[in-house]
Scaffold this active site. Structure first.
Site, short mmCIF file in Angstrom:
data_model
loop_
_atom_site.label_atom_id
_atom_site.label_comp_id
_atom_site.label_asym_id
_atom_site.label_seq_id
_atom_site.Cartn_x
_atom_site.Cartn_y
_atom_site.Cartn_z
N HIS A 102 1.33 -1.24 -0.22
CA HIS A 102 -0.06 -0.03 0.38
C HIS A 102 0.85 1.51 0.05
O HIS A 102 1.46 1.21 0.37
CB HIS A 102 -0.89 0.04 1.43
CG HIS A 102 -1.68 1.36 1.25
ND1 HIS A 102 -1.77 2.73 1.75
CD2 HIS A 102 -3.64 1.05 0.50
CE1 HIS A 102 -2.58 2.93 0.79
NE2 HIS A 102 -3.61 1.99 0.53
N GLU A 159 -4.50 2.30 -7.71
CA GLU A 159 -4.56 3.27 -6.38
C GLU A 159 -3.34 4.46 -7.13
O GLU A 159 -2.34 4.71 -6.59
CB GLU A 159 -3.94 3.30 -5.33
CG GLU A 159 -5.22 1.60 -4.98
CD GLU A 159 -5.44 1.37 -3.34
OE1 GLU A 159 -6.35 1.96 -2.51
OE2 GLU A 159 -4.25 2.30 -2.40
P1 PGA Z 1 -9.88 6.08 0.58
O1 PGA Z 1 -8.29 4.90 0.75
O2 PGA Z 1 -11.00 5.08 -0.12
O3 PGA Z 1 -10.04 7.45 2.06
O4 PGA Z 1 -9.12 6.36 -0.60
C1 PGA Z 1 -7.78 4.35 0.09
C2 PGA Z 1 -6.72 3.56 0.70
O5 PGA Z 1 -6.02 4.23 0.79
O6 PGA Z 1 -6.67 1.99 0.08
#
Ligand code: PGA
Length: 232
Positions: A102, A159
Site C-alpha cells: 500500500h 491506487e
Molecule cells: P480512501 O483510501 O478510500 O480513503 O481514499 C483508499 C486506500 O488507501 O486504499
C-alpha cells in the site's frame, strides 16, 4: 472473474467500534452477495480476533472474508514486531487476503517494490491472495520485481496517490485505461480501483473493474454496505 470489495480500516477503530460496525453492517446489507464477490474486511491486527469471532454470529457478516493490511515478508521466527502468515492461521475463519505494498506502507515505512514482491511470495506460499497496490508510475517496476510465475496469481489494486483520502476519485475513463495497462503487465487478473471510493461513485467503477479497495468510506458500515451493493 472473482470480484472483491475490500474495507481497509487502516489504523482506525477500537474493540467496541469494530463490534458495532459488524452489527450495523448486518442491518445495512439488503441481500446476501453472490459467490462471485468476496467482501473483505481488513481491520488493524489487534482487532482481527474480535472481528473474526463476532462476524460468525450473524449469517450476513459470516460471509465476510478476513484480510490483513500487511504481512511479514518472513516466515515465523525471530523478527520482532513482524506478524507472519503463520501467526494468522488460528482464527475461527482464517485470513485469506493480504494487502501488499500500500502507498502508505511505501511512504511512511519506506517499503520498496522488492519488499512487496517478497510479501507476494509469502502470501502465495501460505495460500493467501495478495492484493498488490500500484500507482500509475510504478506499475512496470512493481511487476518487474515480482517473480514472473507469481504475477498472474495476484490481485492488483490501482491506487493513484492523489486520489487516496482526498475526495478526488480518479475519472472512470482513466481507471479503465490503467486496468488495461495493469493486465498487460500482470496478466488476466482481477484489477481493483482504490482512491476516494464512496457510495455515490462505486457504481461507475463496477462497470470497468473487478472491485474496489475502500479506506475512508469503509469506516461507516452503511456506506460500505452501499458500495458492496454496487458490486453485487
Ligand atoms: P480512501 O483510501 O478510500 O480513503 O481514499 C483508499 C486506500 O488507501 O486504499
Amino acid at each position: 472473474m472473482q470480484k472483491y470489495v475490500i474495507a481497509n480500516w487502516k489504523s482506525n477503530k477500537t474493540f467496541e467500534s469494530a463490534q458495532s460496525w459488524l452489527s450495523e453492517f448486518s442491518q445495512a446489507v439488503v441481500k446476501p452477495w453472490s459467490d462471485q464477490l468476496q467482501v473483505v474486511v481488513a481491520p488493524p491486527l489487534s482487532l482481527l480476533q474480535v472481528v473474526a469471532e463476532k462476524k460468525q454470529l450473524n449469517p450476513i457478516t459470516q460471509q465476510l472474508v478476513l484480510g490483513v493490511q500487511d504481512i511479514s515478508p518472513f516466515a515465523a521466527g525471530s523478527y520482532t514486531g513482524a506478524v507472519a502468515g503463520e501467526n494468522l492461521s488460528n482464527f475461527p475463519s482464517s485470513v485469506s487476503v493480504a494487502i501488499v505494498g500500500h502507498s502508505e506502507r511505501r511512504r511512511y515505512f519506506k517499503e520498496t517494490h522488492q519488499d512487496a514482491a517478497n510479501k507476494v511470495a509469502r502470501c502465495l506460499e501460505l495460500g493467501i491472495t495478495p492484493v498488490v497496490c500500484v500507482d500509475d508510475e510504478y506499475i512496470a517496476a512493481q511487476a518487474a520485481a515480482i517473480a514472473s510465475e507469481h504475477l498472474d496469481k495476484c490481485v492488483v489494486a490501482y491506487e493513484e496517490l492523489g486520489a487516496i483520502g482526498t475526495g478526488n476519485n480518479e475519472p472512470v475513463e482513466r481507471v479503465a485505461e490503467l486496468v488495461q495497462r495493469i493486465k498487460v503487465a500482470f496478466g488476466e487478473i482481477p484489477v481493483l480501483y482504490g482512491g476516494s471510493v464512496k457510495p455515490a461513485n462505486a457504481g461507475d467503477y463496477a462497470t470497468i473493474c473487478s472491485g474496489v479497495l475502500v479506506g475512508g468510506a469503509s469506516l461507516r458500515a452503511d456506506s460500505f454496505a452501499q458500495i458492496v451493493a454496487a458490486f453485487n
